[in-house]
Scaffold this motif. Structure first.
Motif, mmCIF file in Angstrom:
data_model
loop_
_atom_site.group_PDB
_atom_site.id
_atom_site.type_symbol
_atom_site.label_atom_id
_atom_site.label_comp_id
_atom_site.label_asym_id
_atom_site.label_seq_id
_atom_site.Cartn_x
_atom_site.Cartn_y
_atom_site.Cartn_z
ATOM 1 N N GLN B 37 27.030 23.446 5.884
ATOM 2 C CA GLN B 37 28.164 23.093 6.741
ATOM 3 C C GLN B 37 28.486 21.629 6.496
ATOM 4 O O GLN B 37 27.742 20.738 6.947
ATOM 5 N N ILE B 38 29.571 21.379 5.790
ATOM 6 C CA ILE B 38 30.047 20.017 5.632
ATOM 7 C C ILE B 38 30.611 19.573 6.974
ATOM 8 O O ILE B 38 31.216 20.376 7.698
ATOM 9 N N LEU B 39 30.413 18.308 7.293
ATOM 10 C CA LEU B 39 30.787 17.796 8.610
ATOM 11 C C LEU B 39 32.206 18.167 8.978
ATOM 12 O O LEU B 39 33.158 17.902 8.225
ATOM 13 N N GLY B 40 32.352 18.811 10.126
ATOM 14 C CA GLY B 40 33.680 19.164 10.630
ATOM 15 C C GLY B 40 34.259 20.435 10.038
ATOM 16 O O GLY B 40 35.384 20.810 10.375
ATOM 17 N N GLN B 41 33.508 21.085 9.137
ATOM 18 C CA GLN B 41 34.014 22.287 8.505
ATOM 19 C C GLN B 41 33.181 23.511 8.900
ATOM 20 O O GLN B 41 32.198 23.404 9.625
ATOM 21 N N LYS B 42 33.587 24.655 8.393
ATOM 22 C CA LYS B 42 32.879 25.864 8.791
ATOM 23 C C LYS B 42 31.616 26.054 7.958
ATOM 24 O O LYS B 42 31.414 25.416 6.929
ATOM 25 N N VAL B 43 30.778 26.940 8.442
ATOM 26 C CA VAL B 43 29.539 27.264 7.746
ATOM 27 C C VAL B 43 29.874 28.143 6.537
ATOM 28 O O VAL B 43 30.601 29.133 6.659
ATOM 29 N N GLU B 44 29.302 27.762 5.378
ATOM 30 C CA GLU B 44 29.610 28.483 4.133
ATOM 31 C C GLU B 44 28.332 29.061 3.532
ATOM 32 O O GLU B 44 27.308 28.385 3.464
ATOM 33 N N TYR B 100 18.857 35.181 11.587
ATOM 34 C CA TYR B 100 18.423 34.129 12.480
ATOM 35 C C TYR B 100 18.368 32.829 11.690
ATOM 36 O O TYR B 100 17.799 32.784 10.598
ATOM 37 N N PHE B 101 18.968 31.803 12.266
ATOM 38 C CA PHE B 101 19.128 30.546 11.563
ATOM 39 C C PHE B 101 18.112 29.514 12.027
ATOM 40 O O PHE B 101 17.724 29.474 13.195
ATOM 41 N N GLY B 102 17.727 28.668 11.089
ATOM 42 C CA GLY B 102 16.912 27.518 11.417
ATOM 43 C C GLY B 102 17.764 26.397 11.987
ATOM 44 O O GLY B 102 18.984 26.504 12.036
ATOM 45 N N PRO B 103 17.121 25.300 12.373
ATOM 46 C CA PRO B 103 17.845 24.183 12.995
ATOM 47 C C PRO B 103 18.621 23.331 12.004
ATOM 48 O O PRO B 103 19.429 22.507 12.417
ATOM 49 N N GLY B 104 18.376 23.519 10.719
ATOM 50 C CA GLY B 104 19.145 22.795 9.716
ATOM 51 C C GLY B 104 18.469 21.532 9.221
ATOM 52 O O GLY B 104 17.619 20.942 9.894
ATOM 53 N N THR B 105 18.852 21.144 8.007
ATOM 54 C CA THR B 105 18.487 19.847 7.428
ATOM 55 C C THR B 105 19.779 19.108 7.141
ATOM 56 O O THR B 105 20.638 19.624 6.415
ATOM 57 N N ARG B 106 19.893 17.924 7.718
ATOM 58 C CA ARG B 106 21.086 17.119 7.443
ATOM 59 C C ARG B 106 20.811 16.257 6.220
ATOM 60 O O ARG B 106 19.925 15.407 6.242
ATOM 61 N N LEU B 107 21.564 16.508 5.161
ATOM 62 C CA LEU B 107 21.399 15.773 3.901
ATOM 63 C C LEU B 107 22.537 14.781 3.746
ATOM 64 O O LEU B 107 23.711 15.144 3.864
ATOM 65 N N LEU B 108 22.165 13.555 3.501
ATOM 66 C CA LEU B 108 23.152 12.502 3.245
ATOM 67 C C LEU B 108 22.899 11.939 1.853
ATOM 68 O O LEU B 108 21.802 11.446 1.554
ATOM 69 N N VAL B 109 23.907 12.030 1.004
ATOM 70 C CA VAL B 109 23.805 11.519 -0.361
ATOM 71 C C VAL B 109 24.617 10.234 -0.460
ATOM 72 O O VAL B 109 25.813 10.226 -0.150
ATOM 73 N N LEU B 110 23.927 9.156 -0.834
ATOM 74 C CA LEU B 110 24.591 7.853 -0.920
ATOM 75 C C LEU B 110 24.919 7.485 -2.363
ATOM 76 O O LEU B 110 24.244 7.925 -3.292
#
Lengths: 114, 110
Positions: B37-44, B100-110
């Protein structure tokens, strides 16, 4: 093509008021339908699902949804919302095969007024 | 109640670096998935996995991505050379249906 449309990006209701979130789908066969909820910074929690049988399904937290084949809809309802219901709600569709992907709508963000 | 778990919860990486996102599905489930899920977009949908092979993958899941079930409990997503546009929340899921979904990993690429 398979798709899910949630026409309302944001909805605001007062605490204690009733709620209906709309969902329409496009699918070639009888779909499996889901509603998931995502609180800020949290994962996706399954609220309810429709696989077959009774078209009115009950979920957790007092939510229910009704499958209407003729309208290709699966709207989510709650008779009286609580402040803790503020979240983003996603309608989703799948084929029901065990390994099938789920296709999500863009979500409806629910805001609750005190 | 059994649940899907994911680690780490947050990851920051430099563009071009490899990352591995880890998931522990519900123990008796056989079908595994990654979504993003890219920020502000739908789950893909990215990929589904069963019996140690990929069942289906989306066009997003290119050669930079791979999945593996290295043992009886973990399910991993590897991004070989991260790009800025890989920044997203990555969700693991398992089933039989429903997923059933997990809580997610937020990945930030700089």
């Amino acid at each position: 093509a398979q798709s899910v449309t949630q026409p309302d990006i944001h909805i605001t209701v007062s605490e204690g008021a009733s709620l209906e979130l709309r969902c329409n789908y496009s699918y070639g066969a009888t779909p499996y339908l889901f509603w998931y909820v995502q609180s800020p910074g949290q994962g996706l929690q399954l609220l309810l699902k429709y696989f077959s049988g009774d078209t009115l399904v009950q979920g957790i937290k007092g939510f229910e949804a009704e499958f209407k084949r003729s309208q290709s809809s699966f709207n989510l309802r709650k008779p009286s919302v609580h402040w803790s219901d503020a979240a983003e709600y996603f309608c989703a569709v799948g084929a029901g095969r065990r390994d099938d992907k789920i296709i999500f709508g863009k979500g409806t963000r629910l805001h609750i007024l005190p | 109640e059994p649940e899907v778990t994911q680690t780490p919860s947050h990851q920051v990486t430099q563009m071009g670096q490899e990352v591995i996102l880890r998931c522990v599905p519900i123990s008796n489930h056989l079908y595994f998935y990654w979504y993003r899920q890219i920020l502000g977009q739908k789950v893909e949908f990215l990929v589904s996995f069963y019996n140690n092979e990929i069942s289906e993958k989306s066009e997003i899941f290119d050669d930079q991505f791979s999945v593996e079930r290295p043992d009886g409990s973990n399910f991993t997503l590897k991004i070989r050379s991260t790009k800025l546009e890989d920044s997203a929340m990555y969700f693991c899921a398992s089933s039989p249906p429903p997923q059933y979904f997990g809580p997610g990993t937020r990945l930030l690429v700089l």
